[in-house]
Design an enzyme around this catalytic site. Structure first.
Site, PDB file in Angstrom:
ATOM      1  N   ARG A 238     -11.631   6.198  -0.789  1.00 38.36           N
ATOM      2  CA  ARG A 238     -10.521   5.304  -0.451  1.00 38.36           C
ATOM      3  C   ARG A 238     -11.100   4.039   0.178  1.00 38.36           C
ATOM      4  NH1 ARG A 238      -8.013   8.113  -3.291  1.00 38.36           N
ATOM      5  NH2 ARG A 238      -6.005   9.147  -2.965  1.00 38.36           N
ATOM      6  N   GLU A 267      -4.529  -2.188  -2.662  1.00 40.32           N
ATOM      7  CA  GLU A 267      -4.563  -2.082  -4.124  1.00 40.32           C
ATOM      8  C   GLU A 267      -3.208  -2.451  -4.701  1.00 40.32           C
ATOM      9  OE1 GLU A 267      -5.986   1.854  -5.077  1.00 40.32           O
ATOM     10  OE2 GLU A 267      -7.932   1.468  -4.172  1.00 40.32           O
ATOM     11  N   HIS A 286      -9.598   1.635  -9.398  1.00 40.46           N
ATOM     12  CA  HIS A 286      -9.244   3.000  -8.968  1.00 40.46           C
ATOM     13  C   HIS A 286      -9.053   3.935 -10.179  1.00 40.46           C
ATOM     14  CE1 HIS A 286      -7.233   5.348  -5.444  1.00 40.46           C
ATOM     15  NE2 HIS A 286      -7.828   6.180  -6.289  1.00 40.46           N
TER      16      HIS A 286
END
Ligand code: GLV
Length: 320
Positions: A238, A267, A286
């Site tokens: 993360r 994000e 991601h």
């Protein structure tokens, strides 16, 4: 009467059909756009089950407006987007999707490590831009992977799967974890060290810890300053675990050599984010678990967890 559920994103028909067998399903119909907060706030008032993604923040305010809610099923292994303590206090179950994405995420972590070390993206851009005039001895040279030292921060399922890949490259493998894992050491040929030693000795530092208040900014200026100037940092966990500003300065000033980053504090990351201006950063949106099979398995597992919870069974992947 079937229990009502809300899905925060359009999912493949196979999954929606499965949920429809047991539940009355309402769904945000877009695939590439997250559900607006005000719509989620409205929808959650009526439902017993919520099927969500890591793009939704399931916080106390939202949980407070959900009097019937029994279960929140997250289609992700990480669940830092959910206030689990608040859910627990309200008797709401929370589930995640561990296991099914382990190998796929370890693959991507290793791919990102290799792409960064060998400057794959930069080299491809160089060729496409027409800059390739001749083969030359030191052109686009990177760091060796075979036989290097791998440092794994966080030895969970994905960390272990990464260690197996590193063994195939004859790497020396160091790890640091909240608790030492003696059995895994023998099985995987890995060595437990403190965080400082891992940072000092590793050629590759791979961040794989969960994101919690304790791991926020776990890698910041002090940690980066311990790393070798030839080292590569890889983060597929993360964004908030690494202090992005400190990382930018370390990369810019030669404190470390490169970084492979699949996750960002915010994000989607802004395209004018300083990290994206650096040639020694390989940045991805991601996609750690993004293989077709794995994403379907995650979606299915999240559906199964939700159904189990709504039928009064203990869901397989209950986290609270
Ligand atoms: C993805 O990041 C996940 O937590 O599953």
């Amino acid at each position: 009467m079937k229990p009502k559920i809300y899905l925060t994103r359009k999912l493949p028909k196979l999954i929606v059909d499965k949920l429809n067998e047991v539940c009355e399903v309402r769904m945000w119909e877009k695939e590439e756009e997250p559900v607006p907060r005000e719509i989620l706030e409205k929808e959650i008032q009526e439902v017993e089950g919520l099927y969500c993604l890591l793009t939704e923040s399931i916080d106390t305010d939202l949980l407070n407006s959900a009097p019937r809610l029994k279960i929140v099923s997250n289609m992700a292994v990480g669940y830092n987007n959910i206030d689990v303590a608040a859910a627990t206090e309200k008797g709401i179950m929370v589930t995640n999707t561990p296991g099914v994405l382990t190998e796929t995420t370890a693959d991507l972590t290793f791919a990102l490590l290799m792409a960064t070390a060998r400057r794959v993206v930069e080299a491809s851009d160089y060729l496409r831009a027409g800059d390739w005039k001749t083969w030359s001895p030191m052109q686009l040279t990177g760091q060796d992977i075979y036989g290097a030292t791998m440092g794994i921060l966080g030895l969970g399922r994905i960390g272990e799967a990464l260690a197996k890949r590193a063994s195939g490259f004859d790497m020396k493998i160091l790890y640091h974890n909240r608790s030492r894992k003696f059995e895994a050491e023998g099985r995987l040929g890995i060595q437990y060290v403190d965080k400082e030693r891992l940072l000092r000795e590793s050629d590759f530092v791979c961040v794989l810890t969960p994101y919690t208040p304790e791991t926020k900014n776990n890698i910041s200026a002090a940690e980066l300053s311990l790393m070798k100037p030839t080292a590569v940092l890889v983060n597929t966990a993360r964004g908030g675990i690494v202090d992005e500003e400190a990382l930018y300065h370390a990369l810019k000033n030669g404190g470390i050599w490169g970084a492979g980053v699949d996750v960002f504090e915010e994000e989607p990351v802004r395209t004018d984010h300083p990290l994206l201006s650096l040639p020694n950063v390989v940045a991805l949106p991601h996609i750690g678990s993004a293989s077709q099979n794995t994403r379907l398995k995650m979606a299915l597992l999240a559906a199964e967890n939700l159904i189990q919870g709504l039928l009064g069974e203990t869901p397989k992947n209950l986290v609270n």
